[in-house]
Scaffold this motif. Structure first.
Motif, PDB file in Angstrom:
ATOM      1  N   ALA B  18      39.343  36.203  60.958  1.00 52.99           N
ATOM      2  CA  ALA B  18      39.973  37.428  61.729  1.00 52.99           C
ATOM      3  C   ALA B  18      40.773  38.248  60.747  1.00 52.99           C
ATOM      4  CB  ALA B  18      41.190  37.000  62.770  1.00 52.99           C
ATOM      5  N   GLU B  19      41.261  37.661  59.721  1.00 50.80           N
ATOM      6  CA  GLU B  19      41.914  38.452  58.538  1.00 50.80           C
ATOM      7  C   GLU B  19      40.963  39.467  57.806  1.00 50.80           C
ATOM      8  OE1 GLU B  19      45.135  36.510  55.500  1.00 50.80           O
ATOM      9  OE2 GLU B  19      42.913  36.096  55.393  1.00 50.80           O
ATOM     10  N   ILE B  20      39.722  38.802  57.720  1.00 56.88           N
ATOM     11  CA  ILE B  20      38.810  39.598  57.080  1.00 56.88           C
ATOM     12  C   ILE B  20      38.253  40.821  57.786  1.00 56.88           C
ATOM     13  CG2 ILE B  20      36.449  39.689  56.071  1.00 56.88           C
ATOM     14  CD1 ILE B  20      37.025  36.848  55.075  1.00 56.88           C
ATOM     15  N   LEU B  21      38.096  40.304  59.142  1.00 57.47           N
ATOM     16  CA  LEU B  21      37.496  41.513  60.252  1.00 57.47           C
ATOM     17  C   LEU B  21      38.497  42.552  60.158  1.00 57.47           C
ATOM     18  CD1 LEU B  21      34.928  41.103  61.547  1.00 57.47           C
ATOM     19  CD2 LEU B  21      36.122  40.410  63.586  1.00 57.47           C
ATOM     20  N   GLU B  22      39.784  42.329  60.484  1.00 56.25           N
ATOM     21  CA  GLU B  22      40.764  43.355  60.470  1.00 56.25           C
ATOM     22  C   GLU B  22      40.681  44.554  59.250  1.00 56.25           C
ATOM     23  OE1 GLU B  22      42.311  44.591  62.925  1.00 56.25           O
ATOM     24  OE2 GLU B  22      43.296  45.991  61.760  1.00 56.25           O
ATOM     25  N   GLN B  26      39.690  48.496  59.194  1.00 51.38           N
ATOM     26  CA  GLN B  26      40.222  49.268  58.546  1.00 51.38           C
ATOM     27  C   GLN B  26      39.463  50.185  57.650  1.00 51.38           C
ATOM     28  OE1 GLN B  26      43.920  48.216  56.892  1.00 51.38           O
ATOM     29  NE2 GLN B  26      44.376  46.928  58.788  1.00 51.38           N
ATOM     30  N   VAL B  27      38.713  49.522  56.670  1.00 52.38           N
ATOM     31  CA  VAL B  27      38.158  49.720  55.537  1.00 52.38           C
ATOM     32  C   VAL B  27      36.862  50.861  55.920  1.00 52.38           C
ATOM     33  CG1 VAL B  27      36.839  49.513  53.277  1.00 52.38           C
ATOM     34  CG2 VAL B  27      38.885  48.472  53.653  1.00 52.38           C
ATOM     35  N   PHE B  28      36.134  50.133  56.739  1.00 52.91           N
ATOM     36  CA  PHE B  28      34.844  51.046  57.669  1.00 52.91           C
ATOM     37  C   PHE B  28      35.407  52.189  58.196  1.00 52.91           C
ATOM     38  CE2 PHE B  28      32.461  46.643  57.542  1.00 52.91           C
ATOM     39  CZ  PHE B  28      31.825  46.982  56.397  1.00 52.91           C
ATOM     40  N   ALA B  29      36.360  52.151  59.002  1.00 55.26           N
ATOM     41  CA  ALA B  29      36.923  53.295  59.752  1.00 55.26           C
ATOM     42  C   ALA B  29      37.130  54.236  58.722  1.00 55.26           C
ATOM     43  CB  ALA B  29      37.979  52.908  60.494  1.00 55.26           C
ATOM     44  N   GLU B  30      37.735  54.089  57.760  1.00 52.34           N
ATOM     45  CA  GLU B  30      38.136  55.080  56.548  1.00 52.34           C
ATOM     46  C   GLU B  30      37.176  55.760  55.903  1.00 52.34           C
ATOM     47  OE1 GLU B  30      41.260  53.172  54.212  1.00 52.34           O
ATOM     48  OE2 GLU B  30      42.410  52.804  55.947  1.00 52.34           O
ATOM     49  N   GLN B  31      36.239  54.807  55.314  1.00 49.50           N
ATOM     50  CA  GLN B  31      35.205  55.135  54.574  1.00 49.50           C
ATOM     51  C   GLN B  31      33.940  55.427  55.213  1.00 49.50           C
ATOM     52  OE1 GLN B  31      36.052  54.431  50.673  1.00 49.50           O
ATOM     53  NE2 GLN B  31      37.462  52.742  51.280  1.00 49.50           N
ATOM     54  N   TYR B  55      32.421  33.452  54.478  1.00 46.07           N
ATOM     55  CA  TYR B  55      32.748  33.642  55.775  1.00 46.07           C
ATOM     56  C   TYR B  55      31.584  34.547  56.387  1.00 46.07           C
ATOM     57  CZ  TYR B  55      37.107  31.138  55.043  1.00 46.07           C
ATOM     58  OH  TYR B  55      37.874  30.272  54.373  1.00 46.07           O
ATOM     59  N   TYR B  56      31.177  35.541  55.672  1.00 47.44           N
ATOM     60  CA  TYR B  56      30.128  36.339  56.300  1.00 47.44           C
ATOM     61  C   TYR B  56      29.063  36.580  55.192  1.00 47.44           C
ATOM     62  CZ  TYR B  56      33.545  37.664  59.474  1.00 47.44           C
ATOM     63  OH  TYR B  56      34.259  37.828  60.599  1.00 47.44           O
ATOM     64  N   PRO B  57      27.740  36.135  55.621  1.00 45.56           N
ATOM     65  CA  PRO B  57      26.622  36.211  54.839  1.00 45.56           C
ATOM     66  C   PRO B  57      26.250  37.630  53.948  1.00 45.56           C
ATOM     67  CG  PRO B  57      25.773  36.409  56.966  1.00 45.56           C
ATOM     68  CD  PRO B  57      27.334  36.215  56.973  1.00 45.56           C
ATOM     69  N   SER B  58      26.750  38.710  54.501  1.00 45.79           N
ATOM     70  CA  SER B  58      26.369  40.150  53.802  1.00 45.79           C
ATOM     71  C   SER B  58      27.318  41.197  54.375  1.00 45.79           C
ATOM     72  CB  SER B  58      25.114  40.593  54.232  1.00 45.79           C
ATOM     73  OG  SER B  58      25.007  40.783  55.566  1.00 45.79           O
ATOM     74  N   LYS B  59      27.339  42.322  53.803  1.00 42.89           N
ATOM     75  CA  LYS B  59      28.027  43.476  53.931  1.00 42.89           C
ATOM     76  C   LYS B  59      27.923  43.873  55.519  1.00 42.89           C
ATOM     77  CE  LYS B  59      29.067  48.306  52.640  1.00 42.89           C
ATOM     78  NZ  LYS B  59      28.731  49.251  51.687  1.00 42.89           N
ATOM     79  N   ARG B  60      26.707  43.975  55.585  1.00 44.32           N
ATOM     80  CA  ARG B  60      25.988  44.341  57.114  1.00 44.32           C
ATOM     81  C   ARG B  60      26.653  43.363  58.100  1.00 44.32           C
ATOM     82  NH1 ARG B  60      24.088  48.276  59.419  1.00 44.32           N
ATOM     83  NH2 ARG B  60      23.738  49.840  57.560  1.00 44.32           N
ATOM     84  N   ALA B  61      26.721  42.388  57.856  1.00 38.34           N
ATOM     85  CA  ALA B  61      27.149  41.186  58.630  1.00 38.34           C
ATOM     86  C   ALA B  61      28.540  41.443  59.202  1.00 38.34           C
ATOM     87  CB  ALA B  61      26.981  39.741  58.251  1.00 38.34           C
ATOM     88  N   PHE B  63      30.194  44.133  58.837  1.00 39.35           N
ATOM     89  CA  PHE B  63      30.322  45.377  59.765  1.00 39.35           C
ATOM     90  C   PHE B  63      29.713  45.013  61.356  1.00 39.35           C
ATOM     91  CE2 PHE B  63      28.347  49.373  61.271  1.00 39.35           C
ATOM     92  CZ  PHE B  63      29.256  50.220  60.997  1.00 39.35           C
ATOM     93  N   TRP B  64      28.760  44.378  61.323  1.00 40.35           N
ATOM     94  CA  TRP B  64      28.236  44.050  62.555  1.00 40.35           C
ATOM     95  C   TRP B  64      29.371  43.317  63.339  1.00 40.35           C
ATOM     96  CZ3 TRP B  64      25.775  45.435  66.406  1.00 40.35           C
ATOM     97  CH2 TRP B  64      25.266  44.466  67.362  1.00 40.35           C
ATOM     98  N   ALA B  65      29.922  42.455  62.669  1.00 42.47           N
ATOM     99  CA  ALA B  65      30.974  41.531  63.435  1.00 42.47           C
ATOM    100  C   ALA B  65      32.330  42.455  63.779  1.00 42.47           C
ATOM    101  CB  ALA B  65      31.463  40.349  62.433  1.00 42.47           C
ATOM    102  N   ALA B  66      32.625  43.338  62.981  1.00 48.98           N
ATOM    103  CA  ALA B  66      33.613  44.095  63.210  1.00 48.98           C
ATOM    104  C   ALA B  66      33.279  44.971  64.588  1.00 48.98           C
ATOM    105  CB  ALA B  66      34.112  45.123  62.188  1.00 48.98           C
ATOM    106  N   LEU B  67      32.164  45.459  64.470  1.00 46.70           N
ATOM    107  CA  LEU B  67      31.720  46.454  65.552  1.00 46.70           C
ATOM    108  C   LEU B  67      31.529  45.681  66.892  1.00 46.70           C
ATOM    109  CD1 LEU B  67      30.793  49.157  66.300  1.00 46.70           C
ATOM    110  CD2 LEU B  67      28.303  48.311  65.353  1.00 46.70           C
ATOM    111  N   LYS B  68      31.023  44.332  66.702  1.00 41.08           N
ATOM    112  CA  LYS B  68      30.658  43.627  67.659  1.00 41.08           C
ATOM    113  C   LYS B  68      31.933  43.106  68.735  1.00 41.08           C
ATOM    114  CE  LYS B  68      27.661  39.847  69.014  1.00 41.08           C
ATOM    115  NZ  LYS B  68      26.705  38.908  68.414  1.00 41.08           N
ATOM    116  N   SER B  69      32.942  42.708  67.637  1.00 42.38           N
ATOM    117  CA  SER B  69      34.134  42.271  68.275  1.00 42.38           C
ATOM    118  C   SER B  69      34.905  43.269  69.249  1.00 42.38           C
ATOM    119  CB  SER B  69      35.192  41.613  67.172  1.00 42.38           C
ATOM    120  OG  SER B  69      35.538  42.729  66.551  1.00 42.38           O
TER     121      SER B  69
END
Lengths: 205, 205, 205, 205
Positions: B18-22, B26-31, B55-61, B63-69
């Motif tokens: 959850a920590e990483i996702l949050e 933020q970072v994806f939203a900003e950049q 906790y996540y296999p890749s940068k894309r993952a 991103f995807w998790a952040a989006l999906k949640s």
DNA sequence: AATGAATGAGCATTCATTCAT
DNA sequence: AATGAATGAATGCTCATTCAT
């Protein structure tokens, strides 16, 4: 030696420019801005990498040119069509139809357009400034038509700007729906659907 | 040692996730996706870069998790709200209001959502498959409501799928308009505007 | 058709060559070898890029020609001056004065000379061979004068080669000092200072 | 766990930094700044290209570090030596000897130093600012010694700044002469030659 | 002779991912 | 589990040189 104001050089330049732009459109459409490489575009255009830079100063510039040319062409067409005589209904319908048709015929362009819309609108470090201007302009082409229609009581007293935006977005949504293969209807039917939704709403009266 | 089905490990994992996702949100939203770096996310989350990969296999993952949640949360809320008693009007209005409000309160998420929508839908090399499913699902949440309404003659006999899509896109458009600072109206007014446009159309009768 | 041993072609070639050389001197002086582009030189010379290559086989060759012509001119002047009648003192003073004055009047050239001196002497992949020959020749122009002076007992019994080199370097150093704006003295004063240092040393007797 | 104020990390960093610096010194000495590639330096240091950038922010920064460390080391040594007791003669001789010896033992460094001297002094777009400061400082280390010597009448009343500069350049010239293989004398002989030239001049009295 | 469009090798820098500790 | 140093593939852009006109 000039002929009709164009030197041979101009012709070549025009040709190369168009050639590269077309290649860029395809590559950007297939891969998106970041994934596309200048090398890809050059290869598709059948020229060397360095040649690209004789005609465009940067990758972003190519992208922007590809995007802009498509948007501007549609703008022009729209403006002309809306300037012609006709009822408000005709004009709104034309606005929608023009977009659906244009996108239908320029799928490469739409992909660029749609994918950049998100990035550009959201991340100011990109093209935003110019793109959001272009985006906004697209949306408000209808505004004067609606304004006039409100004044002449042909439509309800709504905010023309918001309504123009709504129609624009509704149309955009339909284009996406078609692009994704989620619509089984014809172009005409989908156009009419959007128009009907806007014009009559969905309430049963 | 398990307690209530969760080991201590599970708890830590959940927390880190959850920590990483949050941080990622933020970072994806900003950049934006491409400009954001894993380093940025790690720094924001207060962990080392390597930890991210536990906790996540890749940068894309990520991103995807952040989006999906974000999308799933909104889905759930929407489903619940639509399941409650109420008229068709209420439900459509609620569908719109929920989205405008949700986006208003989760601007980080919207930026990701909107910017990825373009990319994901367009470029199969990305998330498309899953994202377009999610996207489509968002749009069709309303479908059963509309279907029912058509059957009960509460609304005109329209294609429920297309209409659901239209309402969805109209709402999305309004959110963009608000995000860009192009709307001066309140959340409630804009919500009502979208509802009115859909429900009554713009024709003056 | 030849006139006085020069065909029209020769004249044009000579003219172009000089024209390009002068442009090159300026550009190299302003930007240094690596930063200067052939395009820059062509533009300054008022010719097309391709034209440059009709007269010089490579960028390095232009550089070398620009460097060499300056050095050779100074060599010739120096040789002539040293061949004139005069005391040893006069000749050494003239050697120094000529250099300071020449550099003062050809700042473009000095910049090239000084900046290349480092590179060329050090990095054999460059011009070294030829340049270091040129460099050495500059330094030893004085040698026969000193040799003669030692023999005739006019100066202490020193190694003429090393002394010639020393005087040369001392002069070079003064030129640098002036170029950098670190000297407030006049050309004459600085010349005299170098001469005095060499001639009398600094010891108080 | 800290030992003597250095963590293990510090040690590794120090090691890598030195390792890369040494590799850089060699590569820059062999090829010059522009011809050297970061790849070369990495290969020589036995690390991957990316690793270089963990320790230095840019190619220029590496170059500058290599240059500066050498100059500063010599500065320190010189300052200490000049601070020791001794006659003016001793100090001047030491100044010269230190340089000749230092350069003799650090040929890689000298090559960088000499080749950059030209570029840096001449082309402000480079390191100039800082380098010319460093260069000037090198030259004026002797100034206070000479100033004192003039006051105490041990040497002729000359401009100490110009004289310091002269001695510095004369020494530099000798180093070049040795580097090029143009001197057959020993380090001591050459040092003494420079000193003698400065101290007694060449005139026979 | 002159041009300048075209070429493509070359290079600094970034960053996702790995893995030894 | 956590770290962060190390990796090296990847890419936008430049520019000396060539050559068809």
């Amino acid at each position: 030696m000039q002929v009709l104001g164009k030197t041979k050089k101009d012709v070549v330049t025009e040709f190369r420019t168009a050639e590269i732009l077309e290649a860029a459109r395809q590559v950007f459409a297939e891969q998106g801005f970041d994934a596309a490489t200048v090398e890809d575009i050059a290869a598709r255009a059948g020229v060397a990498k360095g040649t690209i830079y004789l005609y465009y100063p940067s990758k972003r510039a190519i992208f922007w040119a590809a995007l802009k040319s498509g948007v501007l062409a549609l703008h022009e067409e729209t403006k002309q069509r809306l300037a012609e005589r006709g009822t408000v209904e005709d004009k709104i319908r034309a606005f929608i139809a023009l977009r659906v048709a244009h996108f239908e015929q320029n799928r490469d362009f739409v992909k660029i357009y749609l994918s950049e819309m998100g990035n550009a609108l959201m991340h100011p470090a990109h093209l935003h400034e110019e793109f959001s201007k272009l985006y906004r302009e697209s949306a408000v082409l209808l505004e004067p038509v609606l304004e006039e229609a409100v004044k002449s009581n042909q439509i309800r007293p709504i905010d023309p700007d918001a309504a123009a935006f709504g129609i624009f977005e509704l149309t955009r949504g339909m284009v996406v729906r078609r692009l994704m293969g989620w619509s089984k209807a014809s172009v005409e039917e989908d156009t009419e659907f959007v128009f009907d939704l806007v014009w009559k709403g969905i309430a049963n009266r």
